[in-house]
Design an enzyme around this catalytic site. Sequence first.
Site, PDB file in Angstrom:
ATOM      1  CB  ILE A  83      -0.911  -0.092   1.268  1.00 19.88           C
ATOM      2  CG1 ILE A  83      -1.884  -1.099   1.218  1.00 19.88           C
ATOM      3  CG2 ILE A  83      -1.686   1.343   1.741  1.00 19.88           C
ATOM      4  CD1 ILE A  83      -2.657  -1.355   2.049  1.00 19.88           C
ATOM      5  CG  ASP A 105      13.240  -1.141  13.056  1.00 18.59           C
ATOM      6  OD1 ASP A 105      12.499  -1.197  13.773  1.00 18.59           O
ATOM      7  OD2 ASP A 105      13.538  -2.692  12.888  1.00 18.59           O
ATOM      8  CB  SER A 144      -5.539   3.304  11.294  1.00 19.19           C
ATOM      9  OG  SER A 144      -6.784   2.296  12.088  1.00 19.19           O
ATOM     10  CE  LYS A 146      -2.240  -0.697  11.443  1.00 25.60           C
ATOM     11  NZ  LYS A 146      -1.193   0.335  10.359  1.00 25.60           N
ATOM     12  CB  ILE A 200      -4.434  -3.365  -0.338  1.00 30.05           C
ATOM     13  CG1 ILE A 200      -5.828  -1.660   0.521  1.00 30.05           C
ATOM     14  CG2 ILE A 200      -4.143  -2.519  -1.383  1.00 30.05           C
ATOM     15  CD1 ILE A 200      -6.830  -1.282  -0.085  1.00 30.05           C
TER      16      ILE A 200
HETATM   17  P1  NAP Z   1       3.691  -4.481   3.572  1.00 34.32           P
HETATM   18  O1  NAP Z   1       4.144  -4.713   2.021  1.00 34.32           O
HETATM   19  O2  NAP Z   1       4.294  -5.528   4.678  1.00 34.32           O
HETATM   20  O3  NAP Z   1       4.098  -2.579   3.854  1.00 34.32           O
HETATM   21  C1  NAP Z   1       4.662  -2.855   5.639  1.00 34.32           C
HETATM   22  C2  NAP Z   1       6.041  -2.100   5.279  1.00 34.32           C
HETATM   23  O4  NAP Z   1       6.836  -1.446   6.779  1.00 34.32           O
HETATM   24  C3  NAP Z   1       7.082  -3.332   4.152  1.00 34.32           C
HETATM   25  O5  NAP Z   1       8.014  -1.826   3.752  1.00 34.32           O
HETATM   26  C4  NAP Z   1       7.929  -3.160   5.662  1.00 34.32           C
HETATM   27  O6  NAP Z   1       9.723  -3.339   4.854  1.00 34.32           O
HETATM   28  C5  NAP Z   1       7.917  -1.425   6.842  1.00 34.32           C
HETATM   29  N1  NAP Z   1       8.026  -2.166   7.810  1.00 34.32           N
HETATM   30  C6  NAP Z   1       8.109  -3.625   8.759  1.00 34.32           C
HETATM   31  N2  NAP Z   1       8.842  -3.092   9.447  1.00 34.32           N
HETATM   32  C7  NAP Z   1       9.214  -1.855  10.003  1.00 34.32           C
HETATM   33  C8  NAP Z   1      10.197  -1.511  10.557  1.00 34.32           C
HETATM   34  N3  NAP Z   1       9.716  -2.101  11.358  1.00 34.32           N
HETATM   35  N4  NAP Z   1      11.165  -0.640  10.250  1.00 34.32           N
HETATM   36  C9  NAP Z   1      10.919   0.054   9.558  1.00 34.32           C
HETATM   37  N5  NAP Z   1      10.110  -0.328   8.160  1.00 34.32           N
HETATM   38  C10 NAP Z   1       9.159  -1.736   8.442  1.00 34.32           C
HETATM   39  O7  NAP Z   1       2.505  -4.814   4.065  1.00 34.32           O
HETATM   40  P2  NAP Z   1       1.372  -4.144   3.425  1.00 34.32           P
HETATM   41  O8  NAP Z   1      -0.167  -4.772   3.377  1.00 34.32           O
HETATM   42  O9  NAP Z   1       1.011  -2.836   2.025  1.00 34.32           O
HETATM   43  O10 NAP Z   1       0.328  -3.167   4.700  1.00 34.32           O
HETATM   44  C11 NAP Z   1       0.716  -1.671   4.494  1.00 34.32           C
HETATM   45  C12 NAP Z   1       0.345  -0.831   5.964  1.00 34.32           C
HETATM   46  O11 NAP Z   1      -0.762  -0.303   5.614  1.00 34.32           O
HETATM   47  C13 NAP Z   1       0.026  -1.063   6.673  1.00 34.32           C
HETATM   48  O12 NAP Z   1       0.290  -0.314   7.794  1.00 34.32           O
HETATM   49  C14 NAP Z   1      -0.710  -2.120   7.238  1.00 34.32           C
HETATM   50  O13 NAP Z   1      -0.653  -1.980   8.573  1.00 34.32           O
HETATM   51  C15 NAP Z   1      -2.172  -1.160   6.770  1.00 34.32           C
HETATM   52  N6  NAP Z   1      -3.267  -1.792   6.234  1.00 34.32           N
HETATM   53  C16 NAP Z   1      -3.187  -2.918   5.102  1.00 34.32           C
HETATM   54  C17 NAP Z   1      -4.105  -3.731   5.025  1.00 34.32           C
HETATM   55  C18 NAP Z   1      -3.612  -4.898   3.733  1.00 34.32           C
HETATM   56  O14 NAP Z   1      -5.034  -4.892   3.440  1.00 34.32           O
HETATM   57  N7  NAP Z   1      -2.719  -4.838   2.956  1.00 34.32           N
HETATM   58  C19 NAP Z   1      -5.611  -3.047   6.128  1.00 34.32           C
HETATM   59  C20 NAP Z   1      -5.316  -2.012   6.354  1.00 34.32           C
HETATM   60  C21 NAP Z   1      -4.419  -1.653   6.667  1.00 34.32           C
HETATM   61  P3  NAP Z   1      10.674  -3.826   5.567  1.00 34.32           P
HETATM   62  O15 NAP Z   1      10.134  -5.699   5.774  1.00 34.32           O
HETATM   63  O16 NAP Z   1      11.361  -4.001   4.644  1.00 34.32           O
HETATM   64  O17 NAP Z   1      11.299  -3.209   7.087  1.00 34.32           O
END
Ligand code: NAP
Length: 275
Positions: free
Chosen positions: A26, A71, A148, A166, A195
């Site tokens: 996202i 991080d 969130s 969240k 998503i």
């Molecule tokens: P994602 O691609 O895994 O995104 C998470 C990102 O955060 C990654 O780029 C990861 O990169 C980074 N990250 C994780 N831990 C970290 C740390 N300790 N320090 C710095 N960077 C860190 O997952 P996503 O599903 O797209 O989620 C993105 C956001 O949307 C999140 O806030 C999630 O809660 C929210 N969300 C997602 C959904 C959905 O359907 N996917 C729905 C509602 C909300 P590295 O691993 O390289 O650090």
Amino acid sequence: MKITSYFAKDLFQGKTVFITGGSSGINLGIARNFAAVGANLGIVGRSQEKLDTAAAELRALGAQVSTHSADVRDYAALDNAMQACREALGPMHTLVCGAAGNFPLPAEQISPNGFKSVIDIDLLGSFHTCRAAFEQLKETKGNIIFISAGQAFMPYAFQAHVGAAKAGIDNMMRNLALEWGRFGIRCNSIAPGPIEGTEGVRRLVPEGSADRLKKMVPMGRFGTPDDIGQLSVFLASPLASYITGTLVVADGGQNLPGSGAWTQLILAEMAKAAR
Ligand code: NAP
Ligand code: COA
């Protein structure tokens, strides 16, 4: 990847957008949509390899990109990243707190350290990010967007840690909006629904149940990273100059029937998988 943006192509020309977790999913979708309206991008994540791949994609869209392996649990590393980004691209105008972690697990099986890890990345990490960005945002009269989730306002099975984190983020968002309005800084949250094609969906949607879950969403589909990207550009733009302290739910109506049916399906699928 081609972006269809409905905004003026120079809406963010010369402005810097800093996104934690901007190397995938996202948050990368958000970065692409800002690149399509002329923004320069600072992206943070732990994996430099993921950052390099994302940066190549964003540069192909015309953006200047600064990558920072850090991080969000490490305040000093984040502070250094923001200083380095400022030197490369100028002061940030928009901050997106998107880094997060999630693993679905029954509450009685989450270890104290597992709970703490999610709180530390999502909630404490978001505070670190805002705190380190404050002086730059004050200078630009910028704005913050928190990513969130529906877990913040409704309980979902196996999401006790994420819901707590969240919900904390959204309350902190309102506090910061209240306190930092006097500096011209706006703060808002986006709660995306599921998503398509993201790590979140890979972790939370049991194999084989996506079609059934899509039918429970009033709009009949999962969202796309561009759905959240377009909304982010709107919230950060002058079009939203009087909007602060607000949670915008972008989920195709998924929350409207409640989380009960979703939870029952996930419980049943997981019980099947455990057999
Ligand atoms: P994602 O691609 O895994 O995104 C998470 C990102 O955060 C990654 O780029 C990861 O990169 C980074 N990250 C994780 N831990 C970290 C740390 N300790 N320090 C710095 N960077 C860190 O997952 P996503 O599903 O797209 O989620 C993105 C956001 O949307 C999140 O806030 C999630 O809660 C929210 N969300 C997602 C959904 C959905 O359907 N996917 C729905 C509602 C909300 P590295 O691993 O390289 O650090
Ligand atoms: N099931 C049960 N417990 C788990 C777990 C899982 N799938 N993953 C991690 N944990 C626990 C660990 O066992 C550890 O607790 P312990 O010390 O009591 O054993 C604790 O969580 C920390 O684990 P660790 O691997 O050190 O965490 P980390 O800080 O390196 O990684 C996570 C953070 C766990 C959130 C990891 O999944 C991650 O990096 N996620 C980012 C991507 C993501 O989740 N994207 C989706 C966003 S919606």
